[in-house]
Write an enzyme that holds these catalytic residues in place. Structure first.
Site, PDB file in Angstrom:
ATOM      1  N   ASP A 219      49.496  43.662  43.594  1.00  0.00           N
ATOM      2  CA  ASP A 219      47.518  43.901  43.970  1.00  0.00           C
ATOM      3  C   ASP A 219      47.092  45.401  44.683  1.00  0.00           C
ATOM      4  O   ASP A 219      45.596  45.294  44.214  1.00  0.00           O
ATOM      5  CB  ASP A 219      47.770  42.235  44.577  1.00  0.00           C
ATOM      6  CG  ASP A 219      48.682  41.239  44.112  1.00  0.00           C
ATOM      7  OD1 ASP A 219      49.211  41.584  44.409  1.00  0.00           O
ATOM      8  OD2 ASP A 219      48.222  40.146  44.823  1.00  0.00           O
TER       9      ASP A 219
ATOM     10  N   ASP B 147      44.139  44.439  52.007  1.00  0.00           N
ATOM     11  CA  ASP B 147      43.042  43.284  51.260  1.00  0.00           C
ATOM     12  C   ASP B 147      41.309  44.021  51.235  1.00  0.00           C
ATOM     13  O   ASP B 147      40.760  42.997  51.152  1.00  0.00           O
ATOM     14  CB  ASP B 147      43.118  41.869  51.595  1.00  0.00           C
ATOM     15  CG  ASP B 147      44.848  41.545  51.074  1.00  0.00           C
ATOM     16  OD1 ASP B 147      44.633  41.429  49.419  1.00  0.00           O
ATOM     17  OD2 ASP B 147      45.245  40.378  51.582  1.00  0.00           O
TER      18      ASP B 147
HETATM   19  N1  GLY Z   1      45.876  39.411  46.058  1.00  0.00           N
HETATM   20  C1  GLY Z   1      46.752  37.933  46.134  1.00  0.00           C
HETATM   21  C2  GLY Z   1      46.587  37.545  44.542  1.00  0.00           C
HETATM   22  O1  GLY Z   1      46.379  38.243  43.882  1.00  0.00           O
HETATM   23  O2  GLY Z   1      47.002  36.102  44.583  1.00  0.00           O
END
Ligand code: GLY
Length: 405
Positions: free
Chosen positions: A184, A122
């Site tokens: 993600d 992230d």
């Molecule tokens: N990256 C976490 C989500 O999309 O919930």
């Protein structure tokens, strides 16, 4: 994902009236980007009144019936989106007061560079949305250096045996996923590409490209839907299995996962110029578009059993709209480019009106996103990343319209 595959096959084989199958061919629905961006600016000012900038707490989400933002600190995975929203608003309004707010909240994220903070994939979202925009819009070299430092930290999670970044360190033991890569994470490759182009280690480019390729080869099913999580062996790097974390089940198509893939592979094509990624982005986009309900906003999972009574995910629609706008401009096939542009335009038109527009209810831009349905968290909520990709998509849309005047 049987349902999606069947839908797509039905559309292609029967050549049915596409309005019953797809949402993107009903003709163009032009939207007033200036008006929509002015609405965003109004909502931002409402949020600022509520959150006050004297601390490093950042707005994340608002419950279905609530009106107050729940706040998070810099370590939360969504911490970059609020400064990112402010930077886009500053880009669109030129308002110095908004710039000051953007600078304040960006500065809060310096905490992520502490050696005491391990971080995870992230870091890409966090640094791209804050410091990279800050540098892009101010030219301040301090911001650039912070983003390069963030990229170096992100690159530390790359595993050359597998050829991808390990997305979640904490899930290695917790879930028995020795090396895990989530869809993600495709979004966060952009920080590595950016760093390689802007004074960082050129090896970041190779890491990002390898991650995209290994993910393309392992994390997609034959119908181009994807597994949320790919688990790999750390000894020889082989793909063990595909599973889910936030979707309905391991074989379902989690809507935001597909949205991350559309946006991610479009970005990888922009960065590499390799047409394989363009063709791949088209395929993951086409399967998503073919399965959409009539209002262009997906349910939280395309295979959710209670459709049409399942929660929607406006965040997936906003991410996809932004990704498709870029894809439409990169296309070498004009007809496809038009299709993607019109689909994005219709998504933005839907999001800009009731029932998705938050106007009057809450200080967010959008309603009806779903964060983590299986965990019972942020269901039918207003969420900051939906707002971030909405304002990004509007900014892209406006730029494209002005370029084509
Ligand atoms: N990256 C976490 C989500 O999309 O919930």
């Amino acid at each position: 994902m049987g349902k999606t595959t069947n839908l797509l096959a039905g559309c292609l084989v029967a050549g049915l009236a596409l309005s019953s199958c797809t949402a993107h061919d009903a003709g163009s629905t032009s939207i007033d980007a200036d008006q929509a961006l002015a609405y965003c600016d109004t909502q931002i000012r409402r949020t600022l009144l509520q959150v006050k900038n004297d601390s490093c707490l950042l707005p994340r989400s608002i419950t279905t019936n609530g009106q107050e933002w729940s706040m998070v600190n810099a370590y939360d995975w969504t911490s970059g989106f609020w400064p990112g929203i402010l930077w886009y608003d500053y880009e669109n309004t030129g308002d110095e007061a908004i710039k000051q707010e953007a600078m304040h909240y960006t500065e809060c994220l310096v905490a992520l560079l502490s050696p005491h903070h391990q971080g995870d994939h992230d870091l890409g979202f966090q640094f791209l949305c804050s410091f990279v925009h800050a540098w892009r819009l101010t030219g301040n070299e301090r911001y650039k250096q912070a983003a390069l430092d963030g990229a170096a930290k992100l690159a530390g999670f790359y595993n050359p045996t597998v050829g991808t970044i390990c997305s979640w360190q904490h899930m290695r033991e917790q879930m028995g996923w020795p090396h895990n890569t989530i869809m993600d994470n495709m979004m966060n490759l952009e920080l590595l590409f950016w760093a390689a182009r802007n004074g960082g280690d050129m090896a970041y480019y190779d890491m990002a490209e390898s991650h995209a390729r290994v993910t393309m080869e392992n994390q997609f099913r034959d119908d181009y839907t994807n597994y949320h999580v790919a688990v790999y062996d750390t000894i020889d790097g082989h793909f063990i299995k595909g599973v889910t974390n936030q979707g309905l089940n391991d074989e379902s198509c989690w809507a935001r996962g597909q949205a991350w893939a559309i946006y991610g592979y479009t970005m990888v094509y922009r960065e590499t110029g390799n047409k394989e990624y363009l063709r791949f982005a088209e395929r993951v986009a086409d399967v998503y578009l073919a399965a959409l309900p009539a209002d262009h906003v997906p349910y939280w999972d395309f295979d959710a059993p209670g459709i049409p009574d399942e929660p929607k995910d406006a965040s997936a629609a906003a991410i996809t709209a932004s990704g498709l706008l870029e894809l439409s401009q990169l296309e070498d096939d004009k007809e496809k480019g038009r299709t993607y542009f019109q689909a994005a335009e219709q998504m933005l038109a839907t999001l800009s009106a009731e029932p998705y527009k938050a106007d009057g209810y809450k200080p967010s831009f959008l309603l009806h996103s779903t964060g983590n349905y299986p965990a019972g968290y942020e269901i039918d909520a207003a969420i900051n990343y939906a707002d971030y990709y909405y304002i990004e998509a509007l900014t892209r849309y406006k730029d494209i319209r002005e370029k084509n005047k």
